[in-house]
Motif scaffolding. Structure first.
Motif, PDB file in Angstrom:
ATOM      1  N   GLU A 197       1.165  -1.521   0.065  1.00 48.63           N
ATOM      2  CA  GLU A 197      -0.145   0.148   0.150  1.00 48.63           C
ATOM      3  C   GLU A 197       1.111   1.174  -0.174  1.00 48.63           C
ATOM      4  O   GLU A 197       0.995   2.549  -0.456  1.00 48.63           O
ATOM      5  CB  GLU A 197      -1.027  -0.159   1.283  1.00 48.63           C
ATOM      6  CG  GLU A 197      -1.592   1.563   1.219  1.00 48.63           C
ATOM      7  CD  GLU A 197      -2.764   1.534   3.210  1.00 48.63           C
ATOM      8  OE1 GLU A 197      -2.957   2.289   3.203  1.00 48.63           O
ATOM      9  OE2 GLU A 197      -2.458   0.824   3.068  1.00 48.63           O
ATOM     10  N   ILE A 198       2.107   1.655   0.769  1.00 54.08           N
ATOM     11  CA  ILE A 198       3.171   2.506   1.187  1.00 54.08           C
ATOM     12  C   ILE A 198       3.215   3.005  -0.547  1.00 54.08           C
ATOM     13  O   ILE A 198       3.493   3.532  -0.958  1.00 54.08           O
ATOM     14  CB  ILE A 198       3.419   2.438   2.030  1.00 54.08           C
ATOM     15  CG1 ILE A 198       2.516   2.700   3.623  1.00 54.08           C
ATOM     16  CG2 ILE A 198       4.655   3.531   1.906  1.00 54.08           C
ATOM     17  CD1 ILE A 198       3.686   2.038   4.204  1.00 54.08           C
ATOM     18  N   PHE A 199       4.251   1.330  -1.129  1.00 49.52           N
ATOM     19  CA  PHE A 199       4.954   1.782  -2.277  1.00 49.52           C
ATOM     20  C   PHE A 199       3.956   1.690  -3.536  1.00 49.52           C
ATOM     21  O   PHE A 199       4.560   3.337  -3.625  1.00 49.52           O
ATOM     22  CB  PHE A 199       4.805   0.526  -3.064  1.00 49.52           C
ATOM     23  CG  PHE A 199       6.515  -0.434  -2.009  1.00 49.52           C
ATOM     24  CD1 PHE A 199       6.833   0.645  -1.349  1.00 49.52           C
ATOM     25  CD2 PHE A 199       6.914  -1.546  -2.304  1.00 49.52           C
ATOM     26  CE1 PHE A 199       8.343   0.087  -0.541  1.00 49.52           C
ATOM     27  CE2 PHE A 199       8.463  -2.482  -2.044  1.00 49.52           C
ATOM     28  CZ  PHE A 199       9.305  -1.446  -1.101  1.00 49.52           C
ATOM     29  N   ALA A 200       2.549   1.383  -2.874  1.00 43.26           N
ATOM     30  CA  ALA A 200       1.219   2.670  -4.235  1.00 43.26           C
ATOM     31  C   ALA A 200       1.506   3.671  -4.194  1.00 43.26           C
ATOM     32  O   ALA A 200       0.978   5.065  -5.088  1.00 43.26           O
ATOM     33  CB  ALA A 200       0.113   1.907  -3.910  1.00 43.26           C
ATOM     34  N   ARG A 201       1.201   4.451  -2.642  1.00 44.55           N
ATOM     35  CA  ARG A 201       1.305   5.588  -2.135  1.00 44.55           C
ATOM     36  C   ARG A 201       2.497   6.487  -2.777  1.00 44.55           C
ATOM     37  O   ARG A 201       2.453   7.964  -3.386  1.00 44.55           O
ATOM     38  CB  ARG A 201       0.927   5.863  -1.025  1.00 44.55           C
ATOM     39  CG  ARG A 201      -0.670   5.612  -0.450  1.00 44.55           C
ATOM     40  CD  ARG A 201      -0.842   5.094   0.889  1.00 44.55           C
ATOM     41  NE  ARG A 201      -0.245   6.708   1.692  1.00 44.55           N
ATOM     42  CZ  ARG A 201      -0.273   6.767   2.705  1.00 44.55           C
ATOM     43  NH1 ARG A 201      -0.150   5.930   3.348  1.00 44.55           N
ATOM     44  NH2 ARG A 201      -0.343   8.206   3.756  1.00 44.55           N
ATOM     45  N   PRO A 225       7.919  12.852   3.008  1.00 44.97           N
ATOM     46  CA  PRO A 225       7.900  11.907   4.376  1.00 44.97           C
ATOM     47  C   PRO A 225       6.545  10.992   3.924  1.00 44.97           C
ATOM     48  O   PRO A 225       6.866   9.914   4.984  1.00 44.97           O
ATOM     49  CB  PRO A 225       6.499  13.306   4.083  1.00 44.97           C
ATOM     50  CG  PRO A 225       6.107  13.872   2.855  1.00 44.97           C
ATOM     51  CD  PRO A 225       7.313  13.148   2.128  1.00 44.97           C
ATOM     52  N   LEU A 226       6.843   9.979   2.796  1.00 48.38           N
ATOM     53  CA  LEU A 226       5.875   9.112   2.409  1.00 48.38           C
ATOM     54  C   LEU A 226       7.263   7.539   2.885  1.00 48.38           C
ATOM     55  O   LEU A 226       7.198   6.585   3.602  1.00 48.38           O
ATOM     56  CB  LEU A 226       5.945   8.677   1.288  1.00 48.38           C
ATOM     57  CG  LEU A 226       4.253   9.193   0.820  1.00 48.38           C
ATOM     58  CD1 LEU A 226       3.736   8.826  -0.696  1.00 48.38           C
ATOM     59  CD2 LEU A 226       2.991   8.942   2.164  1.00 48.38           C
ATOM     60  N   VAL A 227       8.545   8.082   1.986  1.00 50.29           N
ATOM     61  CA  VAL A 227       9.490   7.359   2.603  1.00 50.29           C
ATOM     62  C   VAL A 227      10.128   6.994   4.466  1.00 50.29           C
ATOM     63  O   VAL A 227      10.153   5.727   5.378  1.00 50.29           O
ATOM     64  CB  VAL A 227      10.679   7.478   1.455  1.00 50.29           C
ATOM     65  CG1 VAL A 227      11.997   6.754   2.459  1.00 50.29           C
ATOM     66  CG2 VAL A 227      11.241   7.654   0.413  1.00 50.29           C
TER      67      VAL A 227
END
Length: 620
Positions: free
Chosen positions: A122-126, A138-140
């Motif tokens: 999910e985070i990779f998709a974001r 900020p996502l990383v």
């Protein structure tokens, strides 16, 4: 649910063993214990990819962005980060060290519970959907805040596409087969057909692998050729180790052929007067590429892939436009070439040097001027998929006949393609000629002919010649003796090292990449950089030497006293603005350290220019 911690610990175990069977056993046991959807993700991540081949999303999170995220999460100084990277040559391993050293051993409370494979997905998709480094950072950082040190290690490795566990996709496919009690060859074939490892896992788990059908627009592996240095070596290796073995079953079946001879009727070539060794093609000096086109379900879609499976389509829009007119499904293997439609003094077109084509590589926007000044074609020399059939298992002589017919039907369609939405812009400037061409091939009848063919290929501006067995199947990703390439080094130069750089991976702690120069009067002018050809012992010795003879230390790179002389070989000389000399050597390789030669006796810039001018394929 698949905990990411278990995935990370598995990868540590994989990296700790060099035994292929042990790696496969570790992976198959792990996959067997997961739910199917978790196993599908785990198999993909074990192969080192964040997304399936047919999924065009990309994280677009490079080393600079990941370094910033790691600095924020670890609190480490730039000096500490550089030292950790130097120790490991790997950002993931450096991250584990830095997080443990700074007491960041667990997820921060705000990051929630432990990471799972679906959460990572999910985070990779974001991250992939976020536009620009400012939105991705900020996502990383958040992902690293939710990770333990060993998890951060493999998250960063995965985002960089470099797991360094000694596991290739083929071994993951074997593990999938073992986990779901099916045949490895069947798994591998399904993976090749659909280009989506998670989907292959789902099919394997449901015992539906036989339902896999070929999908275009994902790259297959390229068949590779083995290099040879001389005509004698080519003939010896080819006849003794390939053809005699391949032809024996057919001779036994009653087909008329003298020992070591290929029946000319199957080659699609004129009957020879002497023994045939194989078929000869020019070795072109362009970009090896795989072209996909003609899918009726996606009209007009065309894609080009490099050997490293990168999408080249944006750099060569005229090929995309040209092949959009072809109605037949096809995957072709060939070479993208800069092309002069009319050569000097005649009407026969010819390939231009790679240095001309280089201006087009990596361009996100190709202007009308570039298209006019550097026209390109696709020189096809093999077919992998035609119509609705994979033809990999067919012998080369059959694939060649199919390819000839395909080109005869479709080449003219690629001559008058218009730029989509830009017809007026390119109507006058875009050269109009067939962008699909068939690589000429002739039967090889003697060693003398091979020698002459090499000379003629070089005179045409090409790198050398290819020698192929007409019985050879197309083996994606394999390098064998069924295809040989004869390329002779153009010349050698004695040069002096002016700069040294730390390598990567296992060479992260040694100075293994060397910038070198030739003399120009009293000055030294750089002409290239080489990192291959020396033994580990020689590199260790040079590392100590260059550390003692450093002039300026920039961390990863240092200028050194110009005292150490090397002999380098190379393929050709190109004009280049990268170096003050105005030249660059293409594919330089270190032959030996010349401690017997003083710097005063190294080669000169005049010698480099002389070699450049002697090339039949020199650029402008």
């Amino acid at each position: 649910m698949g905990e990411f911690l278990n995935f990370a610990e598995l990868n540590d175990a994989l990296a700790a063993t060099s035994k292929k069977l042990e790696k496969r056993s570790l992976m198959s046991t792990y996959l067997r214990g997961l739910a199917v959807e978790d196993a599908a993700l785990a198999a993909l991540y074990l192969s080192g990819s964040a997304f399936a081949e047919t999924d065009r999303r990309g994280l677009n999170a490079g080393g600079s962005l990941l370094s910033k995220a790691l600095a924020q999460r670890s609190g480490a100084s730039q000096a500490a980060m550089s030292a950790a990277y130097r120790r490991h040559g790997d950002m993931g391993a450096a991250a584990q060290d830095l997080l443990e050293a700074n007491g960041r051993t667990g997820p921060i409370p705000e990051a929630g519970g432990g990471l799972t494979l679906p959460i990572v997905e999910e985070i990779f998709a974001r991250i992939a959907a976020a536009r620009g480094p400012g939105a991705k950072l900020p996502l990383v950082v958040g992902l690293l805040e939710a990770a333990r040190p060993v998890e951060a290690k493999y998250l960063l490795k995965l985002m960089l596409g470099d797991m360094r566990t000694g596991v290739k996709q083929s071994l993951v496919e074997e593990a999938v087969a073992a986990a779901f009690e099916t045949d490895a060859a069947t798994v591998r074939r399904a993976s090749m057909l659909i280009g989506n490892l998670p989907e292959v896992v789902r099919l394997a788990a449901e015992h539906r692998l036989d339902e896999a059908r070929m999908k275009l627009f994902h790259p297959l592996g390229f068949m590779l050729a083995s290099p040879v240095d001389s005509v004698e070596e080519a003939v010896e290796r080819f006849t003794e180790e390939v053809l005699l073995e391949e032809l024996a079953p057919e001779a036994a079946a009653g087909e008329e052929a003298a020992p070591g001879e290929i029946p000319a009727k199957r080659a699609g070539l004129p009957p020879p007067s002497t023994r045939i060794y194989g078929v000869l093609e020019d070795k072109y000096d362009g970009i090896r590429a795989q072209l996909h086109c003609g899918d009726a379900s996606e009209p007009g879609r065309v894609e080009l892939f490099s050997r490293s499976r990168d999408d080249l389509s944006a750099s060569f829009p005229e090929l995309v436009e040209a092949f959009a007119a072809i109605p037949e499904k096809a995957i072709l293997d060939g070479e993208i070439l800069a092309w002069s439609p009319v050569s000097a003094g005649g009407t026969q077109g010819r390939a231009l040097p790679f240095s001309v084509l280089q201006q087009r590589i990596g361009r996100k926007r190709v202007t009308a001027e570039m298209r006019e000044q550097t026209p390109v074609i696709f020189m096809a020399f093999d077919a992998m998929f035609l119509g609705d059939s994979l033809v990999l298992e067919e012998p080369l002589h059959e694939r060649r006949l199919r390819l000839e017919r395909f080109v005869a039907r479709n080449a003219s369609l690629t001559a008058n393609a218009e730029a989509r939405g830009q017809v007026e812009l390119f109507a006058e400037t875009a050269p109009q000629f067939a962008r699909l061409m068939l690589a000429p091939a002739v039967a090889l009848e003697s060693a003398e002919q091979l020698d002459a063919a090499y000379t003629e290929a070089r005179a045409r501006g090409n790198e050398g010649v290819m020698l192929k067995s007409l019985n050879s199947k197309y083996q994606p990703g394999r390098r064998g003796l069924a295809w040989l390439k004869l390329k002779r080094e153009l010349a050698t130069l004695d040069v002096v090292v002016t700069g040294a750089e730390f390598g990567h991976g296992r060479r992260a702690g040694v100075l293994s990449d060397y910038t070198f120069a030739v003399r120009d009067g009293d000055a030294l002018k750089n002409v290239g950089k080489a990192y291959s050809g020396l033994t580990d012992a020689e590199i260790d010795e040079l590392t100590s030497y260059f550390k003692e003879h450093t002039l300026e230390d920039y961390g990863h790179f240092r200028t050194v006293q110009p005292l150490k002389v090397l002999e380098v070989a190379f393929n050709n000389v190109m004009r280049s603005e990268r170096h003050e000399s105005g030249f660059a050597l293409r594919f330089p390789r270190i032959l030996r350290i010349r401690d017997d030669k003083p710097v005063e006796e190294i080669d000169t810039l005049a010698r480099v220019e002389e070699i450049y001018e002697s090339q039949p394929d020199k650029g402008s």
